[in-house]
Design an enzyme around this catalytic site. Structure first.
Site, short mmCIF file in Angstrom:
data_model
loop_
_atom_site.label_atom_id
_atom_site.label_comp_id
_atom_site.label_asym_id
_atom_site.label_seq_id
_atom_site.Cartn_x
_atom_site.Cartn_y
_atom_site.Cartn_z
N SER A 62 0.82 -1.38 0.34
CA SER A 62 0.00 -0.08 0.09
C SER A 62 0.93 1.34 0.00
CB SER A 62 -1.03 -0.02 1.10
OG SER A 62 -0.43 0.18 2.26
N PRO B 35 -0.70 10.02 0.95
CA PRO B 35 -0.19 9.46 2.16
C PRO B 35 -0.85 8.06 2.20
CG PRO B 35 -1.69 10.81 2.72
CD PRO B 35 -1.89 11.06 1.28
N ASP B 36 0.09 7.11 2.88
CA ASP B 36 -0.26 5.60 3.21
C ASP B 36 -1.13 5.57 4.23
OD1 ASP B 36 -0.50 3.11 2.75
OD2 ASP B 36 1.53 2.54 3.98
N ILE B 37 -2.43 6.40 4.18
CA ILE B 37 -3.39 5.98 5.25
C ILE B 37 -4.69 5.65 4.67
CG2 ILE B 37 -2.36 7.73 6.76
CD1 ILE B 37 -4.11 9.95 5.81
#
Length: 129
Positions: free
Chosen positions: A75, A85-87
């Site tokens: 991801s 962002p990786d959220i």
């Protein structure tokens, strides 16, 4: 997946590839893990990066050629290539499209990191896909 060789299309030359299914790659991945002391995996976040991995070969001092055995999808890079962002800002469907793009051009097995750190329901949905 196999390559059927160059095909002339006007002034361009293209490689026609046949897509193998995820399930047809699973036995190869299992065999690799059982037989090899080290399995070389590298992250691929697009069809183009998968093509680069497929063509990457190194020659050891003893003359033996080595390459990557399989691909990895995370991801983090799925988010990064979109500038996000990786959220969980990249949907599961978007991530699976990236995997489809990779599988379309590479015959290597792929490890998919489906745990986004988010809701369990998202992980269950991803596994079903």
């Amino acid at each position: 997946m196999f390559s059927r060789g160059p095909v002339k299309a006007g002034a361009m030359t293209a490689r026609v590839r046949c897509v193998s299914t995820t399930w047809s790659r699973l036995p190869a991945l299992r065999r690799m893990i059982q037989e090899k002391p080290i399995v070389r995996a590298i992250e691929a976040h697009s069809g183009f990066s998968a093509l680069v991995v497929d063509s990457a070969v190194a020659t050891r001092p003893d003359g033996k050629q080595v390459s990557f055995d399989c691909l990895w999808s995370s991801s983090l890079t799925s988010s990064a290539i979109k500038g996000k962002p990786d959220i969980e800002t990249v949907t599961t469907s978007e991530r699976l499209q990236i995997v489809d793009d990779v599988l379309e051009v590479s015959k290597k097995p792929i490890l998919y990191d489906g745990d986004t750190g988010g809701a369990k329901e998202i992980f269950a949905f991803t596994v079903k896909k």
